[in-house]
Enzyme design. Structure first.
Site, PDB file in Angstrom:
ATOM      1  CG  ASP A  13      -9.348 -17.270   6.386  1.00  0.00           C
ATOM      2  OD1 ASP A  13     -10.283 -17.066   7.149  1.00  0.00           O
ATOM      3  OD2 ASP A  13      -9.307 -18.297   5.726  1.00  0.00           O
ATOM      4  CB  SER A  28      -3.682 -22.249   3.665  1.00  0.00           C
ATOM      5  OG  SER A  28      -3.689 -23.529   3.840  1.00  0.00           O
TER       6      SER A  28
END
Length: 342
Positions: A160, A116
């Site tokens: 991330d 995501s």
């Protein structure tokens, strides 16, 4: 003009969870990760309809809106709409131009590979290319983080976005007030190759909502749960140890550190492990694995195993019988990239 972009997914080798607030704000976090040749992709092109079009090609979902009336939160396309809204607000004087935004990914949401957040990075990179925005690597990663965590209110950490933007092997440090330091590592070629030959990546077949796990982890820190806090202290130390093992080429030490990190991580929140994960782990150790770890928040997604290269085929065969699937991959040095088709 058409703009395409891609950003690499990542494997969390050590320290994952210490990049999540409030832990990193209070104690400072450290994470060791590496990107792989699986990607999130974004495509921007003019809209023939004169409206704003959003489409996730891999899941077959699309929406079309008048450019001045786009809901940014909720739904399967919230990442696309959220990035679009923030770019318009910060760089286009709030004006929304007709545009077609399309995405697809090599990994499903909830895989534990940061899919995501990587998608948000790919989108930000694409918009930066499309509108010639003066954004460097730190700016792209920070903007992606703000969109996901502040604008869309999605729980999670910081690693991330920075992994996807920078690419390669990185040792990352996280501090209060969103201060982040990315330390790219110069990994010797033989270490790179040996580690690739020693890692097996297995998808459990279960995608999980990382937000629930991360919320529990954050609550444990806020409430002063000492077991959880001590586990994160251990994870932070193991990130430093993992960095040293990778730089020295100490593969046995790397396996021990990976396993120690997984054992510590299970103490951060009760939902990180479960019977399915434990059974796959048992099978792996019975067939040559030296270490095991769930990539990402836990609860499902991808699992990593370290084994001797000569044991790799036997381990893969044993895992294939567990109902999940193996993912072939290679490490990649390049981070987020974009290009124009005229």
């Amino acid at each position: 003009m058409i703009v395409r972009s891609r950003a690499p997914l990542r494997l969390g080798l050590a320290g994952g969870g210490t990049d999540v607030s409030p832990y990193c704000d209070v104690y400072g976090g450290s994470v060791m990760n590496v990107t792989i040749d699986k990607y999130a992709y974004a495509i921007l092109s003019p809209s023939d309809s004169g409206r704003c079009e959003f489409e996730a090609l891999d899941v077959g979902v699309s929406e079309v809106h008048d450019c001045g009336a786009i809901p940014s939160q909720g739904g399967p396309l919230q990442l696309l709409k959220g990035v679009h809204a923030r770019i318009c607000r910060d760089f286009l004087s709030g004006e929304s131009q007709p545009l077609k935004v399309q995405t697809f990914s090599d990994a499903p949401p909830g895989s534990g590979l940061g899919s995501s957040s990587t998608m948000v990075v790919a989108l930000v990179q694409a918009f930066a290319e499309y509108y010639a925005l003066p954004l460097g690597e730190y700016e792209v990663a920070h903007l992606a983080y703000e969109i996901e965590r502040n604008d869309l209110k999605l729980a999670g950490g910081k690693q991330d976005q920075y992994a996807a933007t920078f690419g390669g092997f990185n040792f990352m440090e996280f501090y209060a007030e969103n201060r982040v330091i990315v330390n790219p590592l110069r990994v010797k070629d033989w270490v790179w190759s040996e580690l690739e030959a020693s890692l097996v990546l297995y998808f459990t077949g279960v995608s999980r909502a990382s937000a629930d796990i991360i919320d529990q982890q954050s609550r444990n820190v806020t409430s002063g749960n000492q077991t959880s806090i001590d586990a994160m202290h251990s994870l932070k130390k193991e990130a430093v140890q993992m960095k040293e093992c990778v730089l020295r080429g100490d593969l046995p030490g790397l396996a021990r550190t990976l396993q120690a990190g997984w054992e510590a991580k299970k103490n951060m929140a009760s939902s990180i492990s479960n019977p399915l994960i434990e059974e796959v782990e048992r099978v792996a150790f019975a067939n040559g694995a030296h270490a095991a770890k769930v990539s990402g928040a836990g609860g499902g997604g991808f699992m990593m195993f370290v084994c001797s290269p000569e044991k790799r085929i036997g381990l893969i065969r044993a895992l294939a019988e567990q109902g999940g699937r193996l993912l072939d991959f290679h490490f990649t040095q390049q981070g987020a990239a974009s290009w124009r088709i005229t």
